[in-house]
Each structure stands twice: as structure tokens, then as C-alpha cells.
Design a protein around this motif. Structure first.
Motif, mmCIF file in Angstrom:
data_model
loop_
_atom_site.group_PDB
_atom_site.id
_atom_site.type_symbol
_atom_site.label_atom_id
_atom_site.label_comp_id
_atom_site.label_asym_id
_atom_site.label_seq_id
_atom_site.Cartn_x
_atom_site.Cartn_y
_atom_site.Cartn_z
ATOM 1 N N SER A 118 -1.077 -63.776 -39.690
ATOM 2 C CA SER A 118 -1.007 -62.965 -38.433
ATOM 3 C C SER A 118 -2.367 -63.115 -37.506
ATOM 4 N N GLN A 119 -3.451 -63.709 -37.930
ATOM 5 C CA GLN A 119 -4.713 -63.699 -37.429
ATOM 6 C C GLN A 119 -4.846 -65.241 -36.812
ATOM 7 N N VAL A 120 -3.844 -65.929 -37.148
ATOM 8 C CA VAL A 120 -4.002 -67.522 -36.839
ATOM 9 C C VAL A 120 -2.801 -67.860 -35.832
ATOM 10 N N ASP A 121 -3.424 -68.825 -34.886
ATOM 11 C CA ASP A 121 -2.252 -69.285 -34.069
ATOM 12 C C ASP A 121 -2.561 -70.902 -33.968
ATOM 13 N N LEU A 122 -1.893 -71.789 -34.538
ATOM 14 C CA LEU A 122 -2.211 -73.109 -34.961
ATOM 15 C C LEU A 122 -1.694 -73.592 -33.370
ATOM 16 N N ASP A 123 -0.862 -73.220 -32.625
ATOM 17 C CA ASP A 123 -0.392 -74.028 -31.479
ATOM 18 C C ASP A 123 -1.638 -73.675 -30.340
ATOM 19 N N ALA A 127 -14.753 -57.662 -32.308
ATOM 20 C CA ALA A 127 -13.762 -58.659 -32.798
ATOM 21 C C ALA A 127 -14.376 -60.019 -32.300
ATOM 22 N N ILE A 128 -14.095 -60.980 -33.246
ATOM 23 C CA ILE A 128 -14.555 -62.251 -33.198
ATOM 24 C C ILE A 128 -13.319 -63.414 -32.885
ATOM 25 N N PRO A 129 -13.547 -63.824 -31.772
ATOM 26 C CA PRO A 129 -12.670 -65.112 -31.517
ATOM 27 C C PRO A 129 -13.265 -66.460 -32.368
ATOM 28 N N VAL A 130 -12.371 -67.123 -33.015
ATOM 29 C CA VAL A 130 -12.466 -68.286 -33.614
ATOM 30 C C VAL A 130 -11.781 -69.625 -33.067
ATOM 31 N N PRO A 131 -12.529 -70.278 -32.471
ATOM 32 C CA PRO A 131 -11.903 -71.539 -32.180
ATOM 33 C C PRO A 131 -11.599 -72.524 -33.247
ATOM 34 N N ALA A 177 -10.684 -77.501 -39.491
ATOM 35 C CA ALA A 177 -10.084 -76.225 -39.729
ATOM 36 C C ALA A 177 -8.693 -76.179 -39.591
ATOM 37 N N ILE A 178 -7.960 -76.772 -38.730
ATOM 38 C CA ILE A 178 -6.650 -77.036 -38.333
ATOM 39 C C ILE A 178 -6.028 -77.720 -39.896
ATOM 40 N N HIS A 179 -6.696 -78.819 -40.176
ATOM 41 C CA HIS A 179 -6.177 -79.696 -41.269
ATOM 42 C C HIS A 179 -6.075 -78.591 -42.547
#
Length: 354
Positions: free
Chosen positions: A200-205, A221-225, A230-232
Motif C-alpha cells: 500500500s506504500q508503493v506505486d509502481l506506475d 513523511a518521506i517520499p521515496v523515488p 528499486a523497481i526491478h
């Protein structure tokens, strides 16, 4: 009746001038000592009510209130409770105004005699200082906080891995730990944030993740690009668990810094390296690639700029032009990639003109 027994222990009971009922254990089986405790305690409440004196508070009262106020508001509270357990035998039953420099120095020496490091002693003293300062500045329980003398600590070098060392370590780790370590190297997230990461904390799109404020050390709160690495890693975890991202044999991982991690370090020949040093490695790589410190601070979720300045020495490109001003010699070319062949590369690399 002012005194009564529970088992072999005497208790005191009375009403204060403002009508509050007091019932406390005298913690003694001696009736005369219990009576003295009753008289002293009752007189103290009378002086508070009639003369406007502040009630004397004990250390355990301050600890209890501090823990209540910090519950859910401090990520390191578990560590703090561990330090308070060590403090307990030394400060229990003392009034706050009795905790002076001498008492704190005795506490320090006692912990040092246990063989702990100066840094461990300082972390303990920081908790004691935080409680005493709050008693003084917010609760009005103490007139003045005693000066707390900290122990000298050696400056620890920032421990980080080269790219080759990191690849070697990942190859030695079990698959689930390699995935987590690779994700930490790609994002800089702390161990707890990696271990407890949920889908729920991840948005792959959108190629991003986020750490909620109550999960972050700085309580922001920390935004994480998410970069390609990381995507892999995340895509490899899809379908393994409905809620948590990182699992082992179908169950959520509870800890990354474990026996398997330490054995992999040994096999990889990497010494003096902790899981948290993956975060240092991520930050060091960023600085070496030219990421400005203020951007790194935002990416890493640090609240204090001084924490980020630890990595400043790893970036010297912005100082190069000033260093060159002192030199009477100039490199004609050091860009080997522009040379057409190896001989020409060598000639340009070493050719100097005044």
C-alpha cells in the motif's frame, strides 16, 4: 486511620488540605518508620497547599510521565527503555532535586565499569537529560537541570562500500536478504522501513513509494523515488504476499540484520560493516555522483542538515577550480574518452604545459 497494614508492610492514608485522598505504601514493616514517612509526606502536602511550595517529585514519576508522552511519538523509544532499565537501580526513589552532578557521575562510572563504550554511556545520559529538562521546562517539577557531562567519543568514519564490494556482498546473501539489501542501496531506507514496507506504500506506475510519518525516525513523511534497480527488486516480490513486500518462505521478514547477513559479510570478506551502513553507502554514492546535500537531505528524510554534512567530504568537484588557481601547471587534457587510441590516451594523460 492514618496507618494500616497490608501483609507485613505499613501503608499511609490521609486527606490533603485540598481534599485529595493519599494512599501510599511506606515500604517498611517498622511502624515507627512508617509513622515518620506519614508525617513527612503529610507535611509536604500541607506546605504545597498553604505556602505555595512545589511538590517534590521522584525520578520514577518523571519516567512514567515521560514514557506516556513519548508513546507513539518516538521511534527509538524501545532503545530508551533499555537505557532506563540500566538507570533504574541508581535513580529509583530519588527526588528530582537530589539528582545532581555527583549522582550522575557515579551513574556514568558504574556503566563504564560494566565495560560499555563511551557512546553507549552517552546515549543513556541523553535519555536522563531529556527527562530532567522536560521536568524543568514543561512540567515545572524542577527548578534547574544539573549539568550532564558527556563522555568523549571517537569520530567514526563513514563506512561505505564500492560498487564492486556491493555486488560481491549481494551475491553472497540469500535471495530474500539480497533483495532487501539491493532495495536499501537503491533507496537509502533504514532497515525498519525496508522490513515493514507494505504494498500500500508503493506505486509502481508512478515509480515512487512513501514512508508514513509515524514510521519515520524524524516523524515526517518521506517520499521515496524509485530508480530502475528499486523497481526491478519490487517486481520480483509481486505475488509473494498480499500485504508485505519482503518475505521469507511466504511469511513477512521480521529482521534483516541477522545471522545469515553476518555470515554473508564474512564470505564476502567485508569487515566492520553494519546493515545501517547500506544507508551510508547509498548516501556516499549520491554525493560522489554530484547530488547536492540539500537534495540528499530530502531524499534521506534527515531533519538535521549536520547529519548530511557527514558526506560532504566525498564531493570535491565544486572545489577543483579553486585548487587549480594555486597551480602554475595545467593539464592539457585528462579526458581519455576523447582520444582515438590507447597511445594517444597515454600521451594526453601525461602531457603537461606550463
Amino acid at each position: 486511620m492514618s496507618l494500616f497494614k497490608r501483609g507485613n508492610i505499613w501503608w499511609v492514608r490521609f486527606n490533603t488540605p485540598n481534599g485529595q485522598q493519599i494512599r501510599k505504601s511506606a515500604k517498611t514493616a517498622n511502624k515507627q518508620l512508617a509513622q515518620e514517612y506519614h508525617d513527612r509526606l503529610k507535611a509536604g502536602y500541607w506546605r504545597v497547599s498553604k505556602l505555595g511550595e512545589k511538590p517534590r517529585r521522584k525520578w520514577e514519576e518523571a519516567v512514567e510521565r515521560w514514557l506516556i508522552e513519548k508513546q507513539g511519538a518516538k521511534v527509538t523509544l524501545v532503545d530508551d527503555i533499555g537505557h532506563l532499565r540500566r538507570v533504574h537501580p541508581h535513580l529509583y526513589s530519588r527526588y528530582l532535586d537530589e539528582i545532581n552532578r555527583e549522582v550522575l557521575d557515579d551513574l556514568t562510572q558504574s556503566r563504564l565499569s560494566d565495560g560499555v563504550s563511551n557512546a553507549t554511556v552517552n546515549r543513556m545520559l541523553e535519555v536522563v537529560r531529556a527527562i530532567l529538562r522536560r521536568a524543568e521546562r514543561e512540567w515545572d517539577w524542577l527548578e534547574r537541570t544539573p549539568h550532564i557531562r558527556m563522555m568523549p567519543e571517537a569520530k567514526r568514519r563513514i563506512r561505505w562500500l564500492t560498487r564492486e564490494e556491493a555486488r560481491h556482498l549481494l551475491s553472497e546473501l540469500p535471495d530474500h536478504l539480497a533483495a532487501m539489501a539491493g532495495f536499501a542501496l537503491a533507496t537509502g531506507l533504514r532497515e525498519a522501513n525496508v522490513v515493514k514496507l507494505e504494498w500500500s506504500q508503493v506505486d509502481l506506475d508512478r515509480r515512487c513509494a512513501w514512508i508514513h510519518a509515524d514510521q519515520a525516525k524524524a516523524r515526517k513523511a518521506i517520499p521515496v523515488p524509485l530508480n530502475a534497480e528499486a523497481i526491478h527488486v519490487l517486481r520480483q516480490q509481486i505475488g509473494k504476499h498480499s500485504t508485505r513486500v519482503f518475505t521469507y518462505k511466504g511469511s513477512p521478514v521480521t529482521k534483516a540484520n541477522n545471522h545469515a547477513w553476518r555470515k554473508a559479510l564474512t564470505r564476502a570478506g567485508i569487515k566492520d560493516f553494519r546493515w545501517h551502513d547500506l544507508r551510508h553507502t547509498w548516501a556516499s554514492w549520491h554525493v560522489q555522483q554530484g547530488t547536492p546535500l540539500h537534495i540528499l537531505q530530502e531524499l534521506g528524510g534527515w531533519s538535521d542538515h549536520e547529519m548530511v554534512r557527514r558526506y560532504a567530504h566525498l564531493s570535491v568537484e565544486h572545489l577543483a577550480e579553486y585548487a587549480d588557481k594555486l597551480s602554475e601547471t595545467r593539464l592539457e587534457s585528462t579526458n581519455l574518452a576523447q582520444s582515438p587510441n590507447r597511445k594517444e590516451k597515454k600521451r594526453q594523460a601525461y602531457r603537461l604545459t606550463a
